[in-house]
Design an enzyme around this catalytic site. Sequence first.
Site, PDB file in Angstrom:
ATOM      1  N   SER A 262       0.849  -1.191   0.000  1.00  0.00           N
ATOM      2  CA  SER A 262       0.000   0.000   0.000  1.00  0.00           C
ATOM      3  C   SER A 262       0.881   1.236   0.000  1.00  0.00           C
ATOM      4  CB  SER A 262      -0.909   0.028   1.239  1.00  0.00           C
ATOM      5  OG  SER A 262      -1.814  -1.047   1.242  1.00  0.00           O
ATOM      6  N   SER A 300      -3.397  -3.751  -3.219  1.00  0.00           N
ATOM      7  CA  SER A 300      -2.671  -2.565  -2.771  1.00  0.00           C
ATOM      8  C   SER A 300      -3.646  -1.457  -2.402  1.00  0.00           C
ATOM      9  CB  SER A 300      -1.717  -2.073  -3.872  1.00  0.00           C
ATOM     10  OG  SER A 300      -0.920  -1.009  -3.411  1.00  0.00           O
ATOM     11  N   ASP A 302      -3.948   2.154  -2.183  1.00  0.00           N
ATOM     12  CA  ASP A 302      -3.256   3.349  -2.656  1.00  0.00           C
ATOM     13  C   ASP A 302      -4.200   4.541  -2.524  1.00  0.00           C
ATOM     14  OD1 ASP A 302      -1.348   1.458  -3.368  1.00  0.00           O
ATOM     15  OD2 ASP A 302      -2.096   1.315  -5.413  1.00  0.00           O
TER      16      ASP A 302
END
Length: 378
Positions: A262, A300, A302
């Site tokens: 992340s 992830s 983000d």
Amino acid sequence: MLSLPQFCLSNEASRFSCRCFMSSTDQFLTRSPSRANGLVCGTLEPGVLNTIADVAGVTVGHFTLNRDDLRTGVTALLPHQGNLFREKLPAAVEVINGFGKSAGLVQVAELGTLETPVLLTNTFAVGTGMNALIRRAVAENPEIGRSTGTVNPVVMECNDGWLSDIQAMALTEADAIAAIEAASERVEQGSVGAGTGMSAFGFKGGIGSASRAFDLGGRSCTLGALVLANFGRPGDLVLPDGRRPHPKDGPKDGKESTERGSVIVVLATDVPLESRQLKRVAKRAGAGLARLGACYGNGSGDIALAFSTAQRIMHFEASNFIVRDILKEDRIDVLFQAAAETTQEAVLNAMIVSPAMRGRGRNRRPSLADWLGAERQD
């Protein structure tokens, strides 16, 4: 071995003594680990500090926990030095990929305001950070939850479980408050605070920062970024000069073939923007991540958060109508460029400043600085 500029960044006592004897160019390099290694991100000029603290009033502090199998911590960002609940700032959030457990973002997206410090930490410490921010806000504003509304704590996270025993849930509310109380204009980068146990592109990740200064209509303006870098597959990293570093060590069983990290990006500017414009700026953090080789993988988280310090929004506003300056829309491109450049450089700074680290279960992450040093020797 660290080069002199990197050493000065890593050692507070030495940094100030080093600056006394450096040329102006060398002083600039101490503020830019990436540039000290010949890596220039974009064309805009950095601010004086080349950190998010170039935006007046913004400060950053850390609490670091590095013992036994623990490599974790808290990073606190204070958008201004007043009472944030009473004097909110316009803000916006952009979820680039939503595999994350951050708190407070729904209300930021809906109301377009920020009313607490921003805490960065590990995934399992989000609740602890929320409690700390709520208790702090109530102590400053006893009317919260009584005669006025509740408070929206913003806590953002990444998973540091490769290097740290995240199941220990070792961080406390006192640790979060310690990070807030440590906040200053001196933004320490690398394996500190929330960045202590983070990884990026198979290397050691961490906390990084950068800024850009530019002119708008005769006014000197600034945009700065603070990142928590914990993303990217080994081999995907692309440097500004086109090289593609790959760590020599790491899992050999294919576990890192998918993106499971992340990245958190916090953008601050002193340009007067309303929340819709700030969301547009936050979206450009993704351009900076893409320049590095990120593909925003399924696993992830983000996320980018952006705020403006130019004007405050009063909680106890008496008027039914508020008059505010905002930037003319067709002048916003320079902020888009600054958001991309600072995000890219801040990630590289985080990685270069972070030394190699061994953590939980003898897991290890090498340092990008060591890779760059080996390249120079070849």
